[in-house]
Enzyme design. Structure first.
Site, PDB file in Angstrom:
ATOM      1  N   HIS A   1      -9.471   1.289   4.481  1.00 10.29           N
ATOM      2  CA  HIS A   1      -8.227   1.444   5.239  1.00 10.29           C
ATOM      3  C   HIS A   1      -8.468   2.372   6.430  1.00 10.29           C
ATOM      4  CE1 HIS A   1      -4.165   2.630   6.312  1.00 10.29           C
ATOM      5  NE2 HIS A   1      -3.781   1.501   5.742  1.00 10.29           N
TER       6      HIS A   1
ATOM      7  N   SER B   1       3.255  -2.027  10.319  1.00  8.53           N
ATOM      8  CA  SER B   1       4.703  -2.125  10.550  1.00  8.53           C
ATOM      9  C   SER B   1       5.265  -3.511  10.238  1.00  8.53           C
ATOM     10  CB  SER B   1       5.049  -1.691  11.975  1.00  8.53           C
ATOM     11  OG  SER B   1       4.676  -0.337  12.177  1.00  8.53           O
TER      12      SER B   1
ATOM     13  N   GLY C   1       2.364   2.360  10.716  1.00 10.37           N
ATOM     14  CA  GLY C   1       3.323   3.450  10.557  1.00 10.37           C
ATOM     15  C   GLY C   1       4.006   3.874  11.843  1.00 10.37           C
TER      16      GLY C   1
ATOM     17  N   GLU D   1      -5.463  -4.857  10.386  1.00  9.93           N
ATOM     18  CA  GLU D   1      -4.447  -3.837  10.639  1.00  9.93           C
ATOM     19  C   GLU D   1      -4.773  -3.073  11.917  1.00  9.93           C
ATOM     20  OE1 GLU D   1      -2.338  -2.719   6.708  1.00  9.93           O
ATOM     21  OE2 GLU D   1      -4.057  -1.421   6.950  1.00  9.93           O
TER      22      GLU D   1
ATOM     23  N   GLY E   1       2.901  -1.051   4.240  1.00  5.36           N
ATOM     24  CA  GLY E   1       2.993   0.363   3.891  1.00  5.36           C
ATOM     25  C   GLY E   1       4.436   0.763   3.657  1.00  5.36           C
ATOM     26  N   GLY E   2       5.067   1.304   4.686  1.00  6.56           N
ATOM     27  CA  GLY E   2       6.420   1.850   4.584  1.00  6.56           C
ATOM     28  C   GLY E   2       7.420   0.932   3.879  1.00  6.56           C
TER      29      GLY E   2
ATOM     30  N   GLU F   1      -6.889   4.766   7.580  1.00  3.76           N
ATOM     31  CA  GLU F   1      -6.669   6.197   7.313  1.00  3.76           C
ATOM     32  C   GLU F   1      -7.889   6.809   6.626  1.00  3.76           C
ATOM     33  OE1 GLU F   1      -2.887   5.607   5.418  1.00  3.76           O
ATOM     34  OE2 GLU F   1      -2.084   5.003   7.352  1.00  3.76           O
TER      35      GLU F   1
ATOM     36  N   ASN G   1       0.868  -1.174   0.000  1.00  2.00           N
ATOM     37  CA  ASN G   1       0.000   0.000   0.000  1.00  2.00           C
ATOM     38  C   ASN G   1       0.909   1.230   0.000  1.00  2.00           C
ATOM     39  OD1 ASN G   1      -1.777   2.065   0.541  1.00  2.00           O
ATOM     40  ND2 ASN G   1      -2.286   1.386   2.625  1.00  2.00           N
ATOM     41  N   TRP G   2       0.999   1.855  -1.152  1.00  5.73           N
ATOM     42  CA  TRP G   2       1.944   2.991  -1.279  1.00  5.73           C
ATOM     43  C   TRP G   2       1.402   4.262  -0.639  1.00  5.73           C
ATOM     44  CZ3 TRP G   2       4.432   2.882  -6.882  1.00  5.73           C
ATOM     45  CH2 TRP G   2       5.060   1.635  -7.068  1.00  5.73           C
ATOM     46  N   LYS G   3       0.132   4.263  -0.266  1.00 12.15           N
ATOM     47  CA  LYS G   3      -0.507   5.456   0.324  1.00 12.15           C
ATOM     48  C   LYS G   3      -0.281   6.673  -0.588  1.00 12.15           C
ATOM     49  CE  LYS G   3      -0.073   3.259   4.772  1.00 12.15           C
ATOM     50  NZ  LYS G   3      -0.046   3.373   6.213  1.00 12.15           N
TER      51      LYS G   3
HETATM   52  P1  PGA Z   1       2.792   0.356   7.595  1.00 13.05           P
HETATM   53  O1  PGA Z   1       1.339   0.535   6.914  1.00 13.05           O
HETATM   54  O2  PGA Z   1       3.348  -0.949   7.064  1.00 13.05           O
HETATM   55  O3  PGA Z   1       3.577   1.539   7.146  1.00 13.05           O
HETATM   56  O4  PGA Z   1       2.577   0.284   9.062  1.00 13.05           O
HETATM   57  C1  PGA Z   1       0.498  -0.550   6.704  1.00 13.05           C
HETATM   58  C2  PGA Z   1      -0.810  -0.080   6.131  1.00 13.05           C
HETATM   59  O5  PGA Z   1      -1.317   0.968   6.563  1.00 13.05           O
HETATM   60  O6  PGA Z   1      -1.379  -0.722   5.231  1.00 13.05           O
END
Ligand code: PGA
Length: 251
Positions: A93, A211, A171, A165, A232-233, A95, A9-11
């Site tokens: 998600h 994470s 994050g 999640e 994500g990251g 967010e 997930n590149w956000k």
């Molecule tokens: P993260 O994000 O790996 O940076 O914690 C995961 C996500 O929100 O899908």
């Protein structure tokens, strides 16, 4: 046997030219035995698609509206995503829920519309830190799963992936322990069994996200009810993403 799926997930990261470069680096990771998906921002989709053409890497988006088209400024339709080359879409998600007013009802509407058009949905669920501390993790997850999957059929569930999640782990560098993650993923599988039958529950891919990185992926993915990761990251770093993909392949 259910599929192991490693999805990035590149956000809101990477411009189109940067996305082309990152997708090209990921396209070089050719030796894997799991499903690999990248989910860049909308304007990057065409560029990422071109970079992964001819490889087994799949394309996904990060949201999708329930209407076919119309006056929904800032939104995107399933048809648009499909024509851009998407096979997957992330829905709900945390967010989106936290910052953009996404509710269980809108998550359900988006999910149904995406499935009706033939997209595969990665439906995200997860509890807040306060909810975990208050001991309400299971009731929160149960509500999100029941309402998110409301009115779906067992047949449609073949195209649904659930991503667990925990919001406190996203994050933050605070990964859930593999036991904590397994406990909730197992609980989600029991809910799917109740809603759609044991066969469907056995076949449904349940990912962990929050994470997940090159260091902890193997341990998390070794758990029996964790069938993949939503990353994500670490998905923005091709070397790290490659290590996670290798851990997914070893499952
Ligand atoms: P993260 O994000 O790996 O940076 O914690 C995961 C996500 O929100 O899908």
């Amino acid at each position: 046997m259910r599929k192991t799926i490693i999805a990035g997930n590149w956000k809101m990261n990477k411009t189109p030219s940067e996305a082309a470069d990152l997708a090209a680096a990921i396209a070089k990771i050719t030796d894997f035995q799991c499903e690999v998906v990248i989910c860049p921002p909308f304007v990057d989709l065409f560029y990422a698609k071109r970079a992964i053409e001819g490889t087994a890497v799949k394309l996904g988006a990060q949201n999708c509206h329930w209407a076919e088209s119309g006056a929904f400024t800032g939104e995107i339709s399933a048809d648009m995503l499909i024509e851009a080359g998407c096979e997957y879409v992330i829905i709900g998600h945390s967010e989106r829920r936290q910052y953009f007013g996404e509710t269980d009802e809108t998550v359900n509407r988006r999910t149904k519309a995406a499935l009706a058009k033939g997209l595969k949905v990665i439906l995200c669920v997860g509890e807040l830190k306060e909810e975990r501390e208050a001991g309400t993790t299971e009731s929160v997850i149960e509500r999100q799963v029941r309402l998110g999957l409301k009115d779906l059929t067992a047949e449609e569930m073949a195209n649904v992936v659930i991503a667990y999640e925990p919001v406190w782990a996203i994050g933050t560098g605070l990964t859930a322990t593999s036991e904590q993650a397994e406990e909730v993923c197992k609980f989600i599988r029991s809910l799917i069994a109740e809603l759609f039958g044991a066969g469907t529950a056995e076949e449904t891919t349940i990912q962990y996200g929050g994470s997940m990185n090159a260091k902890n992926a193997a341990e998390l993915l070794a758990m029996p009810d964790i069938d993949g990761g939503l990353i994500g990251g670490a998905a923005l770093k091709p070397e790290d993403f490659a290590v996670i993909i290798a851990a997914g392949s070893a499952k």
